[in-house]
Design a protein around this motif. Structure first.
Motif, PDB file in Angstrom:
ATOM      1  N   ASP A  73     -13.002  -0.659   0.024  1.00  0.00           N
ATOM      2  CA  ASP A  73     -12.459   0.136   1.122  1.00  0.00           C
ATOM      3  C   ASP A  73     -12.770   1.618   0.904  1.00  0.00           C
ATOM      4  OD1 ASP A  73     -10.657   1.041  -0.808  1.00  0.00           O
ATOM      5  OD2 ASP A  73      -9.051  -0.300  -0.156  1.00  0.00           O
ATOM      6  N   LEU A 130      -7.297   8.972   6.961  1.00  0.00           N
ATOM      7  CA  LEU A 130      -8.253   8.417   6.009  1.00  0.00           C
ATOM      8  C   LEU A 130      -9.647   8.274   6.611  1.00  0.00           C
ATOM      9  CD1 LEU A 130      -6.068   5.707   4.240  1.00  0.00           C
ATOM     10  CD2 LEU A 130      -6.868   7.878   3.295  1.00  0.00           C
ATOM     11  N   ALA A 131      -9.715   8.187   7.948  1.00  0.00           N
ATOM     12  CA  ALA A 131     -11.013   8.121   8.613  1.00  0.00           C
ATOM     13  C   ALA A 131     -11.664   9.494   8.738  1.00  0.00           C
ATOM     14  CB  ALA A 131     -10.854   7.495   9.995  1.00  0.00           C
ATOM     15  N   LEU A 149       1.722   4.576   9.914  1.00  0.00           N
ATOM     16  CA  LEU A 149       0.544   3.777   9.568  1.00  0.00           C
ATOM     17  C   LEU A 149      -0.656   4.173  10.415  1.00  0.00           C
ATOM     18  CD1 LEU A 149       1.916   0.146   9.044  1.00  0.00           C
ATOM     19  CD2 LEU A 149       1.553   1.945   7.350  1.00  0.00           C
ATOM     20  N   ARG A 150      -0.414   4.459  11.702  1.00  0.00           N
ATOM     21  CA  ARG A 150      -1.515   4.866  12.581  1.00  0.00           C
ATOM     22  C   ARG A 150      -2.079   6.226  12.151  1.00  0.00           C
ATOM     23  NH1 ARG A 150       1.952   2.572  16.438  1.00  0.00           N
ATOM     24  NH2 ARG A 150       2.828   4.601  17.001  1.00  0.00           N
ATOM     25  N   THR A 186       0.818  -1.217   0.000  1.00  0.00           N
ATOM     26  CA  THR A 186       0.000   0.000   0.000  1.00  0.00           C
ATOM     27  C   THR A 186       0.849   1.264   0.000  1.00  0.00           C
ATOM     28  OG1 THR A 186      -1.771  -1.142   1.174  1.00  0.00           O
ATOM     29  CG2 THR A 186      -1.794   1.271   1.233  1.00  0.00           C
ATOM     30  N   ASP A 202      -1.846   7.660   9.229  1.00  0.00           N
ATOM     31  CA  ASP A 202      -2.479   7.539   7.914  1.00  0.00           C
ATOM     32  C   ASP A 202      -3.894   6.986   8.054  1.00  0.00           C
ATOM     33  OD1 ASP A 202      -2.422   7.673   5.043  1.00  0.00           O
ATOM     34  OD2 ASP A 202      -2.160   5.506   4.985  1.00  0.00           O
ATOM     35  N   GLU A 203      -4.063   6.010   8.940  1.00  0.00           N
ATOM     36  CA  GLU A 203      -5.389   5.433   9.185  1.00  0.00           C
ATOM     37  C   GLU A 203      -6.343   6.479   9.767  1.00  0.00           C
ATOM     38  OE1 GLU A 203      -7.388   1.721  11.719  1.00  0.00           O
ATOM     39  OE2 GLU A 203      -5.213   2.031  11.702  1.00  0.00           O
TER      40      GLU A 203
END
Length: 336
Positions: A300, A174-175, A167-168, A149, A170-171
């Protein structure tokens, strides 16, 4: 996945198995004779904690290299242990510092995937600082190598701690939790000053929060770190700079390059193309980035954004049936 020829037999070499060889000691200091082996064991221990990575036993690699002497290369020994990736390196001395340099190489082809280096004090009480920093960097590089990804966008290996933090954030971004993303990404950026991706997300979050002054301050920090940026980082920087200047058309050339690198950047390109008044270009990008055969369990957030932007572009172009098709597909995939 790669292949390695062991005599007449072709052996499958998985990318998630790593062979770490003792680092070559070029310091000329007999007191540092064992540091190369110690560094290798240290890296092996770190990689063993990394998700999705398997590590060949360091003691077995050392034994086989000693047995083979000059008759087999590190690449051949790594292949015999069915490792798809190998880590080799050297240790040199610069005044009162140790310089540790590592190469991460694909065993089947000899392709160098990336190189990393770190420094640490020579003094005995701080001698493991350099190997520990290098271990973090190699762990981050391997995690990134196995991450389909983010691999294209994060081509500069961060420390593993920074990678996990990214990664955290980015999550969270995106939320749509942009205020929380600012906090998380700012904390992550502080972990590794050479890793610019978290700051780019801080900028993007400030943009979404309609806080241009804070976005400008982040862009000024990124300007001072241009020398640390990969080509992909620089393209993102150029997009951000054009946006801040209100030059929507100026965002499109670097976005086209990003789109060519990875079709998953279609929604990124389309958002700016729509604002720039280029709905046909937005729709072309979205069509190229659309995934076939989607089911509710596989769709997604990026798929949702793609369908939303596709319906928007079709409406602007007067293609109402196509816009309705996008809405219907979105309802089917995201009915929950």
């Amino acid at each position: 996945i790669g292949f390695f020829r062991d005599g007449a037999e072709v052996v499958l070499l998985p990318d998630d198995k790593v062979a770490v060889f003792p680092f070559e000691n070029l310091t000329g200091d007999p007191e540092l004779e064992e540091l190369g082996k110690i560094t290798a064991h240290h890296v092996v221990a770190g990689l063993s904690w990394t998700e999705d990575v398997r590590v060949a036993a360091a003691s077995a690699l050392i034994r086989d290299m000693e047995r083979a002497a000059a008759s087999a290369s590190e690449q051949e020994v790594a292949g015999l242990h069915q490792a798809g990736v190998m880590v080799t390196g050297i240790i040199t001395r610069e005044q009162d510092e140790l310089l540790l340099q590592a190469s991460i190489t694909r065993v089947s082809t000899g392709e160098v995937l990336t190189t990393v280096e770190e420094r640490g004090p020579l003094a005995l009480e701080g001698r493991m600082v350099g190997p520990d920093r290098l271990r973090q960097r190699i762990m981050g590089a391997m995690a990134l190598h196995l991450d389909d990804t983010h691999r294209v966008g994060l081509s500069n290996p961060p420390s593993y701690e920074s990678y996990r933090g990214f990664l955290r954030c980015d999550e969270i971004f995106l939320a749509g939790l942009f205020a929380e993303a600012v906090t998380q990404c700012t904390e992550t950026a502080a972990l590794d000053s050479t890793f610019t991706a978290p700051l780019s997300l801080v900028f993007a979050a400030y943009v979404r929060l309609n806080r241009p002054q804070e976005a400008d301050s982040v862009l000024r920090i990124l300007e001072t770190r241009r020398h640390l940026m990969t080509p992909t980082d620089l393209l993102t920087y150029e997009v951000n700079r054009a946006w801040l200047a209100g030059d929507w058309l100026g965002t499109l050339p670097p976005l086209r390059v990003l789109l060519d690198q990875d079709p998953r950047n279609a929604t990124y390109f389309a958002t700016y193309a729509m604002i720039a008044g280029r709905p046909r270009e937005a729709l072309d990008a979205l069509s190229a980035g659309r995934r076939e055969g989607l089911q509710p369990e596989t769709a997604d957030l990026n798929d949702y954004i793609l369908l939303f932007e596709s319906s928007w572009a079709n409406l602007v172009l007067g293609q109402y049936e196509e816009a309705l098709d996008d809405v219907r597909e979105g309802r089917t995939l995201f009915s929950q």
